[in-house]
Write an enzyme that holds these catalytic residues in place. Structure first.
Site, short mmCIF file in Angstrom:
data_model
loop_
_atom_site.label_atom_id
_atom_site.label_comp_id
_atom_site.label_asym_id
_atom_site.label_seq_id
_atom_site.Cartn_x
_atom_site.Cartn_y
_atom_site.Cartn_z
N ASP A 140 30.59 43.24 39.60
CA ASP A 140 30.99 43.91 38.63
C ASP A 140 29.78 44.61 37.89
OD1 ASP A 140 31.18 41.06 37.68
OD2 ASP A 140 32.38 41.89 36.11
N HIS A 174 31.70 43.79 29.03
CA HIS A 174 33.21 44.24 29.27
C HIS A 174 33.77 44.54 27.96
CE1 HIS A 174 33.26 43.18 33.58
NE2 HIS A 174 32.94 41.88 33.03
N HIS A 210 29.40 32.41 33.35
CA HIS A 210 30.26 31.65 33.95
C HIS A 210 29.67 31.34 35.66
CE1 HIS A 210 32.75 34.71 36.20
NE2 HIS A 210 31.75 35.39 35.59
N HIS A 225 23.50 38.97 34.70
CA HIS A 225 24.71 38.20 35.56
C HIS A 225 24.67 39.11 36.70
CE1 HIS A 225 28.01 36.30 36.76
NE2 HIS A 225 28.90 36.87 36.01
N HIS A 251 39.91 40.55 40.70
CA HIS A 251 39.85 39.17 41.58
C HIS A 251 41.40 38.24 41.14
CE1 HIS A 251 37.66 36.89 38.67
NE2 HIS A 251 36.37 37.55 39.12
N ASP A 280 29.55 38.49 29.90
CA ASP A 280 30.86 38.39 30.22
C ASP A 280 31.45 37.70 28.84
OD1 ASP A 280 31.39 39.28 32.77
OD2 ASP A 280 30.85 37.29 33.45
FE1 FEO Z 1 31.32 37.46 35.64
FE2 FEO Z 1 31.99 40.27 34.57
O1 FEO Z 1 31.36 39.25 35.62
#
Ligand code: FEO
Length: 394
Positions: A83, A223, A145, A79, A25, A164
């Protein structure tokens, strides 16, 4: 056969590496992206976070190498951003008896995203869930977030599944921090913080306080790489970044129509150099704004330059300053400069945009008509030197 890293006995990383994605994004990801998912095999079977929808099949294949997905008892959704959650519809078909463990905010988001009422188990701060030998404790991190964001802590193994937080957009075939190049990894963690978490720095400070009460042996984000050997470094960097600590570094960020503003930028950089401060130049026509923002996170000064176009700044500069406004950088001093033809406008435009991004105007930068003469070039140099000295003394 796929290789699933084992974090501890019965705890596996079963997520996917997305080597090809170069844009998340708007955040440029030249090293790709990962979507980590963790499987805990105990008396109860638990999956922590899913993956992006195109990787749902790979996730199921990886899980299937260890257990039948139909045996999953719990899916923890730390979350809801797609993704991590857009594989849910396929995952729930394969694991129909699974309870979905989630915050109240997350429950609403899942229902709205997928139009599905799963078997939810809503958790709040401090709630725990026994899987047999292992106990999970939930630590909601609202607005880190998204409103739903949460971390999950595995008490016996002292593993924090942080979603995240502490993540990096980074593809490698290894899974742990000590298996990879550390400076590359720390840069990707910084870039991630700057582009995703920077606006929420005050909340990160609070989160670090509550996470500081936990004994953490491993941080397993959703991630990038898992932290097991450099936990102290990443925690202390998060403290630095979230409190707005800066380095003596000035960024000169500009764009130029016919080269006059570029001449000014280069001479300002020379002045900064003569003053003894580290400085970096970014020409926004060719630079990636996500990389610039990574540098901005710890920079002390930001000098913006633009030619005047239609009584205002160039669109490339407007784009980066607008992006900055949303990211709410902390503790920066700024200035604006540029060349114009028959009427100015870019400098005032940039000064307003800097203020809107919370950047304090330290000085008024040079502005000049058409192309710089020798005196004006010297003025740019002196401006750079003075600005740099102010930043060194700040
Ligand atoms: Fe806020 Fe990795 O999604």
């Amino acid at each position: 056969m796929m290789v699933n890293a084992e974090l501890a006995k019965g705890i596996y990383q079963v997520g996917a590496v997305d080597w090809a994605t170069r844009d998340f994004h708007g955040y440029k990801t030249p090293r790709g992206v990962t979507y980590n998912s963790y499987l805990i095999v105990d008396e109860k079977i638990c999956l922590i976070d899913a993956v992006k929808a195109p990787f749902a099949k790979e996730l199921l294949e990886r899980i299937s190498q260890i257990i039948d997905p139909a045996k999953i008892d719990y899916i923890i959704v730390n979350h809801v951003e797609p993704d991590h959650s857009s594989a849910m519809p396929l995952l729930m078909q394969a694991a129909p008896q699974a309870k979905v463990v989630i915050t109240e905010q997350g429950r609403g988001e899942i229902i709205k995203y997928f139009g599905q009422e799963y078997d939810f188990r809503v958790v709040k701060n401090g709630d725990s869930l026994s899987l047999g030998k292992n106990t999970l404790r939930f630590v909601p991190l609202p607005m880190l977030h998204w409103p739903d964001s949460m971390a999950t802590y595995l008490e016996e193994e002292q593993i924090l599944f942080s979603n995240d937080a502490f993540g990096q957009h980074y593809s490698t075939n290894f899974k742990f921090d000590d298996e990879n190049d550390l400076s590359e990894l720390l840069y990707e963690a910084k870039k991630y913080y700057a582009n995703i978490l920077m606006p929420f720095s005050k909340l990160v400070v609070k989160a670090l306080d509550s996470l500081g009460l936990l004994s953490i042996r491993m941080i397993a984000p959703s991630h990038g790489l898992i932290w097991r050997s450099h936990i102290g470094e990443i925690l202390s960097l998060y403290k630095k970044w979230s409190t707005g600590e800066t380095d003596p570094l000035v960024l000169v960020v500009y764009d130029s129509m016919w080269g006059s503003t570029e001449m000014m930028a280069r001479r300002i950089l020379e002045g900064l150099t003569a003053g003894g401060i580290k400085a970096k130049l970014f020409r926004m026509a060719d630079s990636d704004k996500s990389e610039l923002i990574a540098e901005l996170l710890t920079a002390r000064g930001l000098i913006c330059g633009s030619s005047t176009l239609n009584n205002g700044m160039l669109p490339t500069m407007a784009a980066v300053l607008y992006y900055m406004k949303g990211l709410k950088p902390l503790n920066k001093s700024g200035a604006a400069f540029g060349a114009y033809g028959w009427a100015g406008g870019a400098q005032a435009d940039m000064e307003l945009a800097l203020k809107a991004a919370g950047i304090e105007l330290e000085m008024t930068g040079p502005t000049l008509k058409w192309a710089p003469n020798q005196d004006e070039i010297q003025r740019c140099f002196e401006f750079g030197r003075e600005f740099g000295q102010k930043m060194l003394n700040r």
